[in-house]
Design a protein around this motif. Structure first.
Motif, PDB file in Angstrom:
ATOM      1  N   SER A 121       0.866  -1.368  -0.003  1.00 15.00           N
ATOM      2  CA  SER A 121      -0.079  -0.024  -0.059  1.00 15.00           C
ATOM      3  C   SER A 121       0.814   1.243  -0.042  1.00 15.00           C
ATOM      4  CB  SER A 121      -1.052   0.119   1.077  1.00 15.00           C
ATOM      5  OG  SER A 121      -0.308  -0.129   2.296  1.00 15.00           O
ATOM      6  N   ASP A 124       0.465   2.876  -3.227  1.00 10.85           N
ATOM      7  CA  ASP A 124      -0.722   3.691  -3.393  1.00 10.85           C
ATOM      8  C   ASP A 124      -0.752   4.973  -2.751  1.00 10.85           C
ATOM      9  OD1 ASP A 124      -1.973   1.271  -4.346  1.00 10.85           O
ATOM     10  OD2 ASP A 124      -2.791   0.684  -2.487  1.00 10.85           O
ATOM     11  N   ARG A 125       0.025   4.971  -1.774  1.00  7.89           N
ATOM     12  CA  ARG A 125       0.118   6.414  -1.023  1.00  7.89           C
ATOM     13  C   ARG A 125       1.264   7.341  -1.887  1.00  7.89           C
ATOM     14  NH1 ARG A 125      -0.243   2.858   3.312  1.00  7.89           N
ATOM     15  NH2 ARG A 125       1.967   2.676   3.521  1.00  7.89           N
ATOM     16  N   ILE A 127       1.175   7.114  -5.109  1.00  9.24           N
ATOM     17  CA  ILE A 127       0.329   7.652  -6.243  1.00  9.24           C
ATOM     18  C   ILE A 127      -0.605   8.711  -5.675  1.00  9.24           C
ATOM     19  CG2 ILE A 127      -1.719   7.120  -7.722  1.00  9.24           C
ATOM     20  CD1 ILE A 127       1.042   5.997  -8.700  1.00  9.24           C
ATOM     21  N   GLN A 128      -1.314   8.761  -4.419  1.00  9.57           N
ATOM     22  CA  GLN A 128      -1.891   9.604  -3.822  1.00  9.57           C
ATOM     23  C   GLN A 128      -1.305  10.934  -3.701  1.00  9.57           C
ATOM     24  OE1 GLN A 128      -3.229   7.492  -0.392  1.00  9.57           O
ATOM     25  NE2 GLN A 128      -4.667   6.097  -1.536  1.00  9.57           N
ATOM     26  N   THR A 134      -5.056  17.265 -11.972  1.00 11.68           N
ATOM     27  CA  THR A 134      -6.262  17.550 -11.226  1.00 11.68           C
ATOM     28  C   THR A 134      -7.423  18.384 -12.267  1.00 11.68           C
ATOM     29  OG1 THR A 134      -5.278  19.682 -10.574  1.00 11.68           O
ATOM     30  CG2 THR A 134      -5.246  17.961  -8.690  1.00 11.68           C
ATOM     31  N   ARG A 201       4.388  17.754  -8.651  1.00 12.30           N
ATOM     32  CA  ARG A 201       4.091  16.236  -8.592  1.00 12.30           C
ATOM     33  C   ARG A 201       5.315  15.491  -8.272  1.00 12.30           C
ATOM     34  NH1 ARG A 201       2.740  15.634 -13.727  1.00 12.30           N
ATOM     35  NH2 ARG A 201       0.477  16.070 -13.310  1.00 12.30           N
ATOM     36  N   GLN A 208       6.854  11.563  -0.599  1.00 15.77           N
ATOM     37  CA  GLN A 208       6.204  10.444   0.127  1.00 15.77           C
ATOM     38  C   GLN A 208       7.002   9.011  -0.237  1.00 15.77           C
ATOM     39  OE1 GLN A 208       3.305  10.905   1.417  1.00 15.77           O
ATOM     40  NE2 GLN A 208       3.380   8.721   2.014  1.00 15.77           N
TER      41      GLN A 208
END
Ligand code: SF4
Ligand code: FES
Length: 260
Positions: A121, A124-125, A127-128, A134, A201, A208
């Motif tokens: 996961s 996933d974070r 990517i988040q 946006t 980005r 992250q």
């Protein structure tokens, strides 16, 4: 059809806090046409028939497209065949009498959940943190309305091949997620739609990645070799350039400098 008998040394671990260890299994009459995951299916059928716990392993599509399968086979992420996911690896790559060691991905940022299944996961974070645009997409536009040079489109497609399997992390001596993160930053950063948030980005996703506990890239290149989608490390150089530019522009903003 030729069959083979194999000895497997499989990592068994009841849960994240369990110490875990290798368990020896014999796999008999394995067809050369089976996939590596089908080999585990056969072993599991035997274990279930005896009332033992089956070996937990991740899988979904079994077609090389979802990125769920994730085994370290004889010390190689996804096994001995280049550009191939575990689910697409066939037993004809092995021979009768082989001993095969099967382990989960090893990285602090990918804790073991059970046996061969790890928690990915952290991806996933990452990517988040910024792996999207946006802008409202609205209704579909004509394909030729926004012109994209063919070379950029091709390179963006190369990066977009990443299936998020994590083999790059498992193969890296630093357990770095640089290739994964760079692929995600790269495919958006090469398209016109990805430009407005491009530097931001890179900054957010790299930060992250660090916060998740992945190591840094020191140019070993093992990730590129292990990647089933053959993502090149030139995307890491691209990510580092974007990250550097983001850091410089943030510094200029803080000091009130920059070229505006
Ligand atoms: S870069 Fe390659 S090895 Fe890493 S997650 Fe993506 S597909 Fe898997
Ligand atoms: S199970 Fe989907 S890529 Fe292997």
């Amino acid at each position: 059809m030729s069959t083979m008998n194999l000895v497997l040394h499989v990592w068994r671990q009841k849960g994240p806090k369990d110490k875990g260890g290798f368990v020896r299994y014999e796999a008999k009459d394995i067809s050369e046409h089976m996939s590596f995951l089908e080999l585990l299916d056969v072993v599991n059928e035997g274990l279930i028939a005896k009332g033992d716990d089956p070996i937990a392993f991740d899988h979904d599509c079994r077609e090389g497209i979802c990125g769920a399968c994730s085994l370290m086979i004889n010390g190689q992420a996804h096994g001995p065949q280049a550009a191939t996911t575990t689910c697409q690896l066939h037993m004809r790559k092995f021979k009768n009498g082989d001993e095969i060691t099967i382990e989960p991905w090893r990285a602090d940022a990918f804790p073991v959940i059970r046996d061969l299944v790890v928690d990915r996961s952290a991806f996933d974070r990452i990517i988040q943190a910024g792996g999207f645009i946006t802008a409202r997409a609205g209704s579909p536009r004509d394909a030729n309305e926004i012109l994209v040079p063919k070379t950029d489109a091709d390179r963006a497609m190369d990066a977009a091949q990443c299936i998020g399997c994590g083999a790059c992390v498992a193969a890296c001596p630093n357990a770095s997620a640089s290739l994964f993160t760079a692929a995600k930053i790269g495919h958006l950063g090469l398209m016109p739609q990805g430009q407005p948030e491009r530097l931001q980005r890179a900054k957010k996703m790299v930060s992250q990645m660090d916060a998740e506990g992945f190591g840094h890239c020191t140019n070993h290149g093992e990730c590129e070799r292990a990647c089933p989608k053959q993502i090149g490390i030139e995307f890491i150089a691209r990510m580092n350039r974007d990250f550097y530019k983001a850091t410089i522009s943030l510094r200029d903003e803080k000091s009130g400098g920059g070229d505006g």
